[in-house]
Design a protein around this motif. Structure first.
Motif, PDB file in Angstrom:
ATOM      1  N   VAL A 309       0.839  -1.203   0.000  1.00  8.51           N
ATOM      2  CA  VAL A 309       0.000   0.000   0.000  1.00  8.51           C
ATOM      3  C   VAL A 309       0.874   1.254   0.000  1.00  8.51           C
ATOM      4  O   VAL A 309       0.558   2.244  -0.687  1.00  8.51           O
ATOM      5  N   LEU A 310       1.979   1.231   0.736  1.00  9.34           N
ATOM      6  CA  LEU A 310       2.881   2.386   0.761  1.00  9.34           C
ATOM      7  C   LEU A 310       3.520   2.624  -0.611  1.00  9.34           C
ATOM      8  O   LEU A 310       3.682   3.775  -1.038  1.00  9.34           O
ATOM      9  N   VAL A 311       3.874   1.546  -1.315  1.00 10.45           N
ATOM     10  CA  VAL A 311       4.411   1.698  -2.673  1.00 10.45           C
ATOM     11  C   VAL A 311       3.347   2.322  -3.575  1.00 10.45           C
ATOM     12  O   VAL A 311       3.608   3.268  -4.330  1.00 10.45           O
ATOM     13  N   PHE A 312       2.140   1.781  -3.485  1.00 11.34           N
ATOM     14  CA  PHE A 312       1.034   2.279  -4.303  1.00 11.34           C
ATOM     15  C   PHE A 312       0.723   3.741  -3.996  1.00 11.34           C
ATOM     16  O   PHE A 312       0.575   4.572  -4.905  1.00 11.34           O
ATOM     17  N   ARG A 313       0.639   4.081  -2.710  1.00 16.81           N
ATOM     18  CA  ARG A 313       0.313   5.455  -2.340  1.00 16.81           C
ATOM     19  C   ARG A 313       1.457   6.414  -2.658  1.00 16.81           C
ATOM     20  O   ARG A 313       1.226   7.591  -2.935  1.00 16.81           O
ATOM     21  N   GLY A 314       2.673   5.901  -2.631  1.00 12.53           N
ATOM     22  CA  GLY A 314       3.781   6.740  -3.086  1.00 12.53           C
ATOM     23  C   GLY A 314       3.605   7.145  -4.532  1.00 12.53           C
ATOM     24  O   GLY A 314       3.934   8.274  -4.928  1.00 12.53           O
ATOM     25  N   ALA A 315       3.035   6.226  -5.326  1.00 13.21           N
ATOM     26  CA  ALA A 315       2.841   6.492  -6.754  1.00 13.21           C
ATOM     27  C   ALA A 315       1.636   7.389  -7.025  1.00 13.21           C
ATOM     28  O   ALA A 315       1.703   8.294  -7.860  1.00 13.21           O
ATOM     29  N   VAL A 316       0.511   7.140  -6.332  1.00  7.15           N
ATOM     30  CA  VAL A 316      -0.724   7.868  -6.664  1.00  7.15           C
ATOM     31  C   VAL A 316      -0.981   9.067  -5.758  1.00  7.15           C
ATOM     32  O   VAL A 316      -1.865   9.882  -6.066  1.00  7.15           O
ATOM     33  N   TYR A 317      -0.250   9.179  -4.639  1.00 17.52           N
ATOM     34  CA  TYR A 317      -0.431  10.338  -3.752  1.00 17.52           C
ATOM     35  C   TYR A 317       0.774  11.271  -3.816  1.00 17.52           C
ATOM     36  O   TYR A 317       0.636  12.457  -4.133  1.00 17.52           O
ATOM     37  N   TRP A 318       1.958  10.744  -3.535  1.00 17.00           N
ATOM     38  CA  TRP A 318       3.124  11.613  -3.421  1.00 17.00           C
ATOM     39  C   TRP A 318       3.659  12.074  -4.776  1.00 17.00           C
ATOM     40  O   TRP A 318       4.079  13.232  -4.902  1.00 17.00           O
ATOM     41  N   LEU A 319       3.641  11.223  -5.800  1.00 13.47           N
ATOM     42  CA  LEU A 319       4.120  11.647  -7.119  1.00 13.47           C
ATOM     43  C   LEU A 319       3.270  12.782  -7.691  1.00 13.47           C
ATOM     44  O   LEU A 319       3.811  13.828  -8.089  1.00 13.47           O
ATOM     45  N   PRO A 320       1.932  12.651  -7.756  1.00 15.05           N
ATOM     46  CA  PRO A 320       1.117  13.770  -8.244  1.00 15.05           C
ATOM     47  C   PRO A 320       1.211  15.012  -7.367  1.00 15.05           C
ATOM     48  O   PRO A 320       1.120  16.138  -7.864  1.00 15.05           O
ATOM     49  N   THR A 321       1.384  14.804  -6.050  1.00  8.37           N
ATOM     50  CA  THR A 321       1.527  15.958  -5.152  1.00  8.37           C
ATOM     51  C   THR A 321       2.785  16.746  -5.497  1.00  8.37           C
ATOM     52  O   THR A 321       2.775  17.988  -5.513  1.00  8.37           O
ATOM     53  N   LEU A 322       3.867  16.043  -5.805  1.00  4.96           N
ATOM     54  CA  LEU A 322       5.113  16.707  -6.185  1.00  4.96           C
ATOM     55  C   LEU A 322       4.953  17.449  -7.509  1.00  4.96           C
ATOM     56  O   LEU A 322       5.276  18.641  -7.617  1.00  4.96           O
ATOM     57  N   ILE A 323       4.420  16.756  -8.523  1.00  9.72           N
ATOM     58  CA  ILE A 323       4.234  17.391  -9.837  1.00  9.72           C
ATOM     59  C   ILE A 323       3.256  18.557  -9.730  1.00  9.72           C
ATOM     60  O   ILE A 323       3.498  19.646 -10.257  1.00  9.72           O
ATOM     61  N   GLY A 324       2.137  18.318  -9.039  1.00  5.69           N
ATOM     62  CA  GLY A 324       1.116  19.360  -8.915  1.00  5.69           C
ATOM     63  C   GLY A 324       1.578  20.543  -8.097  1.00  5.69           C
ATOM     64  O   GLY A 324       1.237  21.691  -8.397  1.00  5.69           O
ATOM     65  N   GLY A 325       2.385  20.284  -7.052  1.00  2.00           N
ATOM     66  CA  GLY A 325       2.903  21.385  -6.251  1.00  2.00           C
ATOM     67  C   GLY A 325       3.785  22.309  -7.059  1.00  2.00           C
ATOM     68  O   GLY A 325       3.701  23.543  -6.944  1.00  2.00           O
ATOM     69  N   ILE A 326       4.618  21.724  -7.920  1.00  3.75           N
ATOM     70  CA  ILE A 326       5.474  22.525  -8.793  1.00  3.75           C
ATOM     71  C   ILE A 326       4.619  23.321  -9.776  1.00  3.75           C
ATOM     72  O   ILE A 326       4.855  24.515 -10.011  1.00  3.75           O
TER      73      ILE A 326
END
Length: 337
Positions: A309-326
């Motif tokens: 779940v942490l791998v999955f959430r890293g992909a669908v939560y943290w990756l878009p958060t990084l791209i979207g934050g920029i």
């Protein structure tokens, strides 16, 4: 960032950290770390690649919906805007409810459209995402029931999800049914209430709110008159959900415990119901919901489930958060305004 938003973010973030800490304590943090360290890096990368494809699919969905409102965004811009929408959802309490106003402002800024048009666009995307998600839940649960007994926990999760979505659908239907009454009466009521405060002009508030509500409902009607675009948007929504479910299945394969595809199909939309909590993007709550759903339905150890779940959430939560934050920062939009 105003004081109320700052307090909301701090409280929500603290609650998310507390939930994650309890989760790690229950399943065993050491075992979770061991599972993560032993994961297949290529499959982890594939999980992130699938998440990126999901983000592209739903950005094209937003572009399609905005096209029905005569707002034309380039593909690359629509991707950055949707990433910004996900970022706004992930850093504000109550997920989409908190992030939609920021997304509407972002759409208005990059396209030169009205704020109400942007709000209708992103709200339509959220509403259209409901139909495929429920379809996948019933499809996945039906396929799962053919090979295994449905536990009480899964029954409760399905019932809660259906009840929540039914409540939202009912509220939307009532709002649309009585839209003229809302336009006629709500501005006066709000204007009168705010007019008691010296800083607001009651007449100006009433006029501005009436105009915004009229524009909002007119834009919704425009979306409904483009059936081909709506069908394309629903197709892209289904593609996005399927990509997320595939990403979850690949994340489990990455930690050495493959799961049945139908489990991933119903787990993703069901766990996201926890996003309706006052946590930033459902952080903590969604992870806990995934673990609660997947341990009994997969038979995989809780620590391994948590690692996947942490791998999955890293992909669908943290990756878009990084791209979207920029993206949001570059465009000068304050997500916590």
């Amino acid at each position: 960032m105003d004081g109320n938003r700052r307090r909301g973010l701090v409280i929500g973030g603290t609650a998310a950290v507390a939930i994650l800490a309890v989760l790690f304590a229950v399943v065993g943090a050491g075992r979770v770390v061991d599972a993560l360290l032993a994961s297949d890096p290529w499959l982890v990368a594939a999980t992130f690649g699938l998440a990126l494809c999901w983000l592209i699919a739903w950005s094209l969905m937003l572009r399609t919906v905005l096209g029905s409102l005569d707002v034309d965004l380039p593909v690359a811009t629509s991707f950055l805007v949707y990433a910004g929408a996900v970022f706004a959802n992930n850093v504000t309490p109550f997920g989409q409810a908190g992030g939609e106003p920021v997304t509407a402002a972002l759409i208005a800024k990059v396209s030169g459209s009205r704020y109400e048009t942007g709000l209708v666009g992103i709200a339509s995307v959220d509403v259209l995402n409901v139909v495929p998600s429920i379809s996948l839940v019933f499809l996945g649960v039906g396929a799962y029931a053919a090979t295994a007994a449905i536990g009480e926990r899964l029954e409760v999760a399905v019932a809660v999800a259906v009840a929540l979505i039914a409540s939202i659908a009912t509220a939307i239907a009532l709002g649309w049914r009585y839209r003229r009454e809302l336009v006629d009466r709500l501005p006066a009521a709000v204007g009168g209430l705010l007019g008691r405060l010296r800083r607001f002009d009651a007449a100006a508030v009433e006029t501005a709110l009436a105009t915004r509500l009229r524009n909002f409902f007119e834009d919704i009607e425009r979306v409904g008159t483009r059936p081909r675009r709506l069908a394309a948007a629903v197709g892209l929504s289904l593609a996005g959900w399927t990509l997320q479910a595939t990403a979850l299945a690949v994340a489990f394969a990455a930690v050495g415990s493959p799961i049945a595809p139908e489990v991933a199909l119903f787990a993703v939309p069901l766990a996201y119901v926890a996003g309706a909590t006052p946590l930033p993007g459902g952080l903590g709550g969604i992870e806990a919901a995934f673990v609660a759903l997947l341990v009994p339905t997969t038979g995989v150890a809780a620590a391994t489930v948590t690692a996947a779940v942490l791998v999955f959430r890293g992909a669908v939560y943290w990756l878009p958060t990084l791209i979207g934050g920029i993206s949001v920062s570059a465009l000068g939009i304050d997500a916590m305004r």
